[in-house]
Design an enzyme around this catalytic site. Structure first.
Site, PDB file in Angstrom:
ATOM      1  N   ASN A  19      10.521 -29.016   8.809  1.00 51.30           N
ATOM      2  CA  ASN A  19      10.377 -27.549   8.518  1.00 51.30           C
ATOM      3  C   ASN A  19      10.041 -26.701   9.891  1.00 51.30           C
ATOM      4  O   ASN A  19      11.034 -25.792   9.687  1.00 51.30           O
ATOM      5  CB  ASN A  19       9.083 -27.281   7.445  1.00 51.30           C
ATOM      6  CG  ASN A  19       9.191 -27.425   6.079  1.00 51.30           C
ATOM      7  OD1 ASN A  19      10.006 -26.584   5.482  1.00 51.30           O
ATOM      8  ND2 ASN A  19       8.742 -28.451   5.646  1.00 51.30           N
ATOM      9  N   MET A  95      -1.400 -31.555   9.053  1.00 51.30           N
ATOM     10  CA  MET A  95      -2.102 -32.004   8.022  1.00 51.30           C
ATOM     11  C   MET A  95      -3.468 -32.415   8.194  1.00 51.30           C
ATOM     12  O   MET A  95      -4.218 -33.394   8.051  1.00 51.30           O
ATOM     13  CB  MET A  95      -1.379 -33.489   7.872  1.00 51.30           C
ATOM     14  CG  MET A  95       0.021 -33.557   7.561  1.00 51.30           C
ATOM     15  SD  MET A  95       0.399 -32.168   6.088  1.00 51.30           S
ATOM     16  CE  MET A  95      -0.203 -33.445   4.652  1.00 51.30           C
ATOM     17  N   ARG A  96      -4.250 -31.342   9.144  1.00 54.08           N
ATOM     18  CA  ARG A  96      -5.611 -31.362   9.414  1.00 54.08           C
ATOM     19  C   ARG A  96      -6.139 -29.886   9.123  1.00 54.08           C
ATOM     20  O   ARG A  96      -5.484 -28.911   9.413  1.00 54.08           O
ATOM     21  CB  ARG A  96      -5.908 -31.538  11.087  1.00 54.08           C
ATOM     22  CG  ARG A  96      -7.154 -31.807  11.500  1.00 54.08           C
ATOM     23  CD  ARG A  96      -7.214 -32.165  12.800  1.00 54.08           C
ATOM     24  NE  ARG A  96      -6.533 -33.528  13.144  1.00 54.08           N
ATOM     25  CZ  ARG A  96      -6.823 -34.668  13.095  1.00 54.08           C
ATOM     26  NH1 ARG A  96      -8.107 -34.952  12.432  1.00 54.08           N
ATOM     27  NH2 ARG A  96      -6.184 -35.835  13.381  1.00 54.08           N
ATOM     28  N   HIS A 114       3.396 -25.184   1.654  1.00 53.02           N
ATOM     29  CA  HIS A 114       2.781 -26.290   0.909  1.00 53.02           C
ATOM     30  C   HIS A 114       3.687 -26.869  -0.170  1.00 53.02           C
ATOM     31  O   HIS A 114       4.358 -26.024  -1.006  1.00 53.02           O
ATOM     32  CB  HIS A 114       1.517 -25.750  -0.002  1.00 53.02           C
ATOM     33  CG  HIS A 114       0.686 -26.852  -0.621  1.00 53.02           C
ATOM     34  ND1 HIS A 114       0.207 -27.863  -0.071  1.00 53.02           N
ATOM     35  CD2 HIS A 114       0.728 -26.968  -2.224  1.00 53.02           C
ATOM     36  CE1 HIS A 114      -0.371 -28.663  -0.931  1.00 53.02           C
ATOM     37  NE2 HIS A 114      -0.010 -28.057  -2.161  1.00 53.02           N
TER      38      HIS A 114
HETATM   39  C1  GAR Z   1       6.411 -30.589   4.099  1.00 48.95           C
HETATM   40  O1  GAR Z   1       6.641 -31.189   2.980  1.00 48.95           O
HETATM   41  C2  GAR Z   1       5.085 -29.915   4.101  1.00 48.95           C
HETATM   42  O2  GAR Z   1       5.021 -28.745   2.702  1.00 48.95           O
HETATM   43  C3  GAR Z   1       3.772 -30.570   3.633  1.00 48.95           C
HETATM   44  O3  GAR Z   1       4.051 -31.835   4.652  1.00 48.95           O
HETATM   45  C4  GAR Z   1       5.466 -31.992   4.921  1.00 48.95           C
HETATM   46  C5  GAR Z   1       5.984 -31.987   6.195  1.00 48.95           C
HETATM   47  O4  GAR Z   1       7.221 -32.180   6.578  1.00 48.95           O
HETATM   48  N1  GAR Z   1       2.640 -30.025   3.794  1.00 48.95           N
HETATM   49  C6  GAR Z   1       1.430 -30.165   3.362  1.00 48.95           C
HETATM   50  O5  GAR Z   1       1.383 -31.122   2.472  1.00 48.95           O
HETATM   51  C7  GAR Z   1       0.457 -29.046   3.782  1.00 48.95           C
HETATM   52  N2  GAR Z   1      -0.610 -29.045   2.871  1.00 48.95           N
HETATM   53  P1  GAR Z   1       7.942 -31.621   7.818  1.00 48.95           P
HETATM   54  O6  GAR Z   1       6.998 -32.341   8.826  1.00 48.95           O
HETATM   55  O7  GAR Z   1       9.341 -32.726   7.561  1.00 48.95           O
HETATM   56  O8  GAR Z   1       8.114 -30.309   7.762  1.00 48.95           O
END
Ligand code: GAR
Length: 238
Positions: A19, A95-96, A114
């Site tokens: 992202n 993720m924290r 999310h």
């Molecule tokens: C993504 O799917 C994001 O939406 C999720 O972690 C992934 C990160 O991927 N986030 C959550 O779950 C937050 N609650 P990335 O590092 O490739 O962007």
């Protein structure tokens, strides 16, 4: 030369950074209203750090293990964001859970993506839980961050179908593609001031409505889509 004043955006990550990459790609456009001024990870081995650095974006790890408490860790991140002169913070797979004082300081200026259609499926393992619940539509949400996890005012959502043969990986890949399309558009709205957090809600201004939007629906299973005659629907007056 564009005369656009770009908002200074810092991105917080914990891992892969796909992202983050989508936001960096969008921000490469001279007409995009935001520039990415730095990337911070709470994990030294986050793959996204290398991707950001390779694109010339300042990238640093501020690891939880190097700090005595959660408060001290968030204070170090806050100091890094202040040094970057960040105006907006975009969480991209961070993720924290952030501490309340940190969130309150950045409230209205911090957004998160999310992988679910909030307020359903807060927390982890959203794709597995969507499949277990038999949901036929799933998706992703960009929202303002508030102290409660995955709970802030919703800025934008994208829905995808759950296909009949989906496993967790196939569904996650489909949602992730939608994330990469949605997040840059949502950040654009925030950077342009077209959405603000006011009184605990996302308030929109200066956005044109899409007349085609009213008649469009996502049907899933996909076979149901044939049954919708959009012209007949347009003629229909209850
Ligand atoms: C993504 O799917 C994001 O939406 C999720 O972690 C992934 C990160 O991927 N986030 C959550 O779950 C937050 N609650 P990335 O590092 O490739 O962007």
């Amino acid at each position: 030369m564009s005369t656009l004043t770009k908002k200074r955006v810092a991105i917080l990550i914990s891992g892969r950074g796909s992202n983050m990459s989508a936001l960096l790609a969008a921000a490469a456009d001279p007409d995009y209203p935001a520039e990415i001024v730095g990337v911070v990870s709470d994990k030294a081995d986050a793959a996204g750090l290398g991707i950001a650095a390779a694109r010339g974006v300042p990238a640093q790890a501020i690891a939880r293990a190097d700090h005595a408490s959660k408060d001290a860790h968030d204070a170090a991140i806050d100091a890094a964001l202040t040094k970057l002169d960040a105006e907006i913070v975009a969480l991209a797979g961070y993720m924290r859970l952030l501490t309340a004082p940190f969130v309150e300081k950045w409230q209205g200026r911090m957004i998160n993506i999310h992988p679910a259609l909030l307020p359903s499926l807060k927390g982890l393992d959203t794709h597995r839980r969507a499949l277990e619940a038999g949901m036929r539509v799933h998706g992703c949400t960009v929202h303002f961050v508030t102290p409660e996890m995955d709970d802030g005012p919703i800025i934008a959502q994208a829905a995808v179908p759950v296909m009949l043969g989906d496993d967790e990986d196939a569904l996650a890949a489909r949602v992730l593609k939608a994330e990469h399309r949605l997040y840059p558009k949502a950040l654009r709205l925030v950077a342009e001031g077209k959405v603000r957090m006011q009184g605990g809600r996302a308030v929109f201004s200066g956005l044109a409505e899409d007349p085609a939007g009213e008649a469009s629906s996502l049907f899933s299973p996909g076979a149901l889509r044939d049954a919708v005659d959009l012209e007949a629907l347009a003629r229909f007056t209850p």
